[in-house]
Design an enzyme around this catalytic site. Structure first.
Site, short mmCIF file in Angstrom:
data_model
loop_
_atom_site.label_atom_id
_atom_site.label_comp_id
_atom_site.label_asym_id
_atom_site.label_seq_id
_atom_site.Cartn_x
_atom_site.Cartn_y
_atom_site.Cartn_z
N GLU A 1 20.95 -20.17 106.72
CA GLU A 1 19.98 -20.03 105.62
C GLU A 1 19.40 -18.62 105.58
OE1 GLU A 1 20.98 -22.37 103.87
OE2 GLU A 1 19.06 -23.27 103.33
N THR B 1 17.56 -17.16 95.52
CA THR B 1 16.41 -17.64 96.30
C THR B 1 15.51 -16.46 96.68
OG1 THR B 1 17.79 -19.38 97.19
CG2 THR B 1 15.74 -18.97 98.34
P1 ADP Z 1 21.33 -22.60 97.23
O1 ADP Z 1 19.90 -22.74 96.86
O2 ADP Z 1 22.22 -23.34 96.29
O3 ADP Z 1 21.62 -22.85 98.68
P2 ADP Z 1 21.16 -19.83 97.71
O4 ADP Z 1 20.94 -18.83 96.60
O5 ADP Z 1 20.10 -20.11 98.67
O6 ADP Z 1 21.70 -21.12 96.99
O7 ADP Z 1 22.44 -19.41 98.58
C1 ADP Z 1 23.59 -19.01 98.01
C2 ADP Z 1 23.97 -17.67 98.62
O8 ADP Z 1 24.58 -17.88 99.89
C3 ADP Z 1 24.98 -16.95 97.75
O9 ADP Z 1 24.65 -15.58 97.75
C4 ADP Z 1 26.29 -17.17 98.47
O10 ADP Z 1 27.20 -16.11 98.28
C5 ADP Z 1 25.85 -17.25 99.93
N1 ADP Z 1 26.78 -18.05 100.74
C6 ADP Z 1 27.47 -17.63 101.83
N2 ADP Z 1 28.21 -18.63 102.33
C7 ADP Z 1 28.03 -19.71 101.55
C8 ADP Z 1 28.53 -21.03 101.57
N3 ADP Z 1 29.42 -21.45 102.48
N4 ADP Z 1 28.09 -21.88 100.62
C9 ADP Z 1 27.22 -21.48 99.68
N5 ADP Z 1 26.70 -20.23 99.60
C10 ADP Z 1 27.09 -19.35 100.54
#
Ligand code: ADP
Length: 310
Positions: A128, A181
């Site tokens: 995260e 986020t």
């Molecule tokens: P969510 O709220 O849907 O988790 P976030 O914006 O917090 O979305 O996280 C998405 C970010 O994490 C994107 O920048 C994405 O490229 C990165 N990321 C890296 N690995 C992954 C993964 N396995 N799954 C989803 N997002 C990923």
């Protein structure tokens, strides 16, 4: 066991009055992952189907969370990971958390469960941190424990599983605009008034009590957020329309899912949750935005095995 396939649930964090501390897991929305042992003592992301995401271990949350576990483990081998992505990154329903939680949960199974759920949350929080610069636990905790979870404290980390009433359903609409986020955190104020604090902890206490006593009326009355929602909702098109329309269909309450742009509503029973989905669809169908709508029971389980191969 050499290999495991798992379902990694989507999650709704914050749930109106529980900013950064409350989250819930969905039963029928999520990713799948296959994790298998490899000889080299490392984590490799072998393939990702469904979304464009980095395959480099240190740029993928599954890799980073996996490395955090590997560092604390005494095992001499490593793992490779396949990710089958259904949850769109940046949608606000825990796309990154599903991968972080799924990776460490599956690895723990293949190692014969040396780590506790709390330790798994700590590893997944490293993923995260990569995704949003903050090692928050409000998505990864429900993804690992299932149901509703409360992060009572971050230092030390203290996760409290919260009873989930059986008839509770979530409806989520994802209007496809991108809100990172990290960006949606920047616009928040860092101070709140005592008056707003009183409202918020009253509602959070009410929601927790409502969940434990299965008092759906109390759950609904407690789904209020006077601190974050007024600021963040400005970024979400049609937010006020959706809030009004879902209440007209009988939802208990609604709010921003995680950092948005998804909006969630909670309902008692599948029938109401489905009507709520119809109201959400009707609103976004009048715009030129693409959108997805999900209806799901709140799951009492977190990451789950799908099939096992010996
Ligand atoms: P969510 O709220 O849907 O988790 P976030 O914006 O917090 O979305 O996280 C998405 C970010 O994490 C994107 O920048 C994405 O490229 C990165 N990321 C890296 N690995 C992954 C993964 N396995 N799954 C989803 N997002 C990923």
């Amino acid at each position: 066991m050499e290999e495991i396939k798992v379902f990694c649930p989507a999650t709704i964090a914050n749930v109106s009055c529980g900013f950064d501390v409350l989250g819930l897991a969905l039963e029928s929305v999520g990713d799948e992952m296959v994790v298998r042992k490899i000889d080299e003592p490392t984590i490799r992301i072998r393939k990702i189907i469904g979304q464009e995401l980095p395959l480099e271990t240190d740029k993928n949350v599954a890799g980073v969370a996996g490395l955090a576990l590997l560092e604390k483990s005494s095992c001499s081998h490593g793992f490779e990971i396949e990710i089958y992505k259904n949850i769109k990154p940046g949608s606000g329903i825990g796309s990154s958390a599903a991968s972080s939680a799924g990776a460490v949960w599956a690895m723990n199974q293949l190692l014969d469960t040396p780590f506790s759920p709390l330790e798994l949350v700590q590893f997944a929080m490293q993923g995260e941190k990569l995704a949003s610069k903050v090692a928050h636990a409000d998505n990864v905790a429900p993804a690992i424990y299932g149901g509703f979870t409360l992060v009572r404290s971050y230092a030390p980390l203290d996760i409290v599983p919260i009873h989930t009433p059986n008839e509770l359903y979530a409806t989520v609409v994802h209007p496809q605009i991108e809100i990172k986020t990290s960006d949606s955190r920047k616009i928040l104020k860092t101070n709140i008034t005592l008056e707003k604090g009183i409202q918020q902890w009253g509602n959070l206490g009410g929601l927790i009590a409502g969940l434990f006593t299965e008092d759906y009326g109390l759950i609904g009355r407690s789904l209020e957020d006077h601190i974050i929602e007024p600021i963040r909702s400005i970024l979400i098109p049609e937010f006020e329309h959706v809030k009004k329309a879902v209440m007209e269909q009988g939802a208990l309450g609604s709010g921003i899912s995680g950092s948005g742009p998804s909006i969630f509503a909670l309902s008692k029973g599948l029938e109401t949750a489905t009507k709520v989905a119809g109201a959400m669809k009707a609103i976004y169908a009048k715009t030129d935005l693409d959108f997805d709508v999900h209806v799901s029971k709140i799951s009492s389980k977190g990451v789950q095995p799908i099939t096992k191969k010996a």
